[in-house]
Design a protein around this motif. Structure first.
Motif, mmCIF file in Angstrom:
data_model
loop_
_atom_site.group_PDB
_atom_site.id
_atom_site.type_symbol
_atom_site.label_atom_id
_atom_site.label_comp_id
_atom_site.label_asym_id
_atom_site.label_seq_id
_atom_site.Cartn_x
_atom_site.Cartn_y
_atom_site.Cartn_z
ATOM 1 N N SER A 71 4.830 13.810 5.146
ATOM 2 C CA SER A 71 5.202 12.601 5.886
ATOM 3 C C SER A 71 4.595 12.665 7.285
ATOM 4 O O SER A 71 4.691 13.686 7.958
ATOM 5 N N ALA A 101 -2.162 2.527 4.635
ATOM 6 C CA ALA A 101 -0.917 2.089 3.990
ATOM 7 C C ALA A 101 0.219 2.047 5.019
ATOM 8 O O ALA A 101 1.041 1.121 5.010
ATOM 9 N N PHE A 102 0.254 3.035 5.919
ATOM 10 C CA PHE A 102 1.258 3.041 6.992
ATOM 11 C C PHE A 102 1.102 1.798 7.877
ATOM 12 O O PHE A 102 2.082 1.107 8.161
ATOM 13 N N MET A 129 3.557 -5.656 7.937
ATOM 14 C CA MET A 129 4.312 -6.564 7.075
ATOM 15 C C MET A 129 5.791 -6.626 7.460
ATOM 16 O O MET A 129 6.437 -7.650 7.236
ATOM 17 N N CYS A 130 6.305 -5.563 8.041
ATOM 18 C CA CYS A 130 7.713 -5.552 8.474
ATOM 19 C C CYS A 130 7.954 -6.488 9.659
ATOM 20 O O CYS A 130 9.096 -6.854 9.943
ATOM 21 N N LYS A 173 -0.333 -1.092 7.209
ATOM 22 C CA LYS A 173 0.008 -2.297 6.441
ATOM 23 C C LYS A 173 1.525 -2.466 6.349
ATOM 24 O O LYS A 173 2.052 -3.559 6.563
ATOM 25 N N GLN A 174 2.221 -1.397 6.037
ATOM 26 C CA GLN A 174 3.678 -1.456 5.918
ATOM 27 C C GLN A 174 4.313 -1.900 7.233
ATOM 28 O O GLN A 174 5.186 -2.770 7.258
ATOM 29 N N GLN A 175 3.878 -1.316 8.342
ATOM 30 C CA GLN A 175 4.424 -1.666 9.656
ATOM 31 C C GLN A 175 4.112 -3.119 10.019
ATOM 32 O O GLN A 175 4.965 -3.828 10.555
ATOM 33 N N GLN A 183 -3.595 6.857 3.141
ATOM 34 C CA GLN A 183 -2.237 6.952 3.665
ATOM 35 C C GLN A 183 -2.113 6.288 5.039
ATOM 36 O O GLN A 183 -1.127 5.615 5.328
#
Length: 155
Positions: free
Chosen positions: A60, A71-72, A78-79, A74-76, A68
């Motif tokens: 992590s 992806a981190f 989209m939130c 993108k996730q942040q 990775q």
């Protein structure tokens, strides 16, 4: 008052202003994202695009692989907002080592970032890639300004 976040290779950060994210690039690639209304964004600094053994297991917070690290981001993103509301930049990917291969580590890293953007339907607003220079990069989350300094390699 700005607070500086210093990222090393294999690290990523996403947060709100007032912060400045800085990193030093060679063949690695940094992808920056910034949202003008929310005054937030981030930066990832990856060394290589993907693991050779095709496993997804990484510690992590270990973002040395583009897969990775992106992806981190993108996730942040989209939130907090729709992906298309962000300004994106790609930096680095220099040829830092004499390479006789068909494509260098830097070229592969830049290509991976371009593929990621294409998959998301995004375009880079700013880009400073390839060549044979080191770069110091600073992303100001208050303004979205990117300060870039290029250094020639010593022979």
């Amino acid at each position: 008052m700005n607070t500086d976040i210093n990222l090393q290779a294999g690290e990523a950060y996403f947060g709100k202003a007032p912060k400045r994210i800085r990193t030093l690039l060679g063949s690695c690639v940094a992808v920056t994202v910034w949202h003008s209304e929310l005054k937030l964004g981030g930066l990832c600094h990856y060394l290589i695009s993907e693991r050779k053994d095709n496993t997804n297991s990484t510690k992590s917070g270990d973002y040395k692989y583009g897969k990775q690290a992106l992806a981190f981001l993108k996730q942040q993103m989209m939130c907090n907002a729709d992906l298309k509301e962000y300004e994106v930049g790609i930096y680095g990917g220099s040829n830092m080592y004499n390479s006789e291969s068909s494509s260098t580590i830097g070229e592969k890293n830049v290509s991976y970032a371009h593929q990621w953007l294409k998959q998301l339907g995004l375009n880079a607003k700013n880009e400073d890639v390839l060549g044979e220079v080191c770069r110091t990069l600073i992303l100001d989350l208050s303004t979205g300004d990117v300060h870039l300094k290029r250094y020639q390699q010593e022979q």
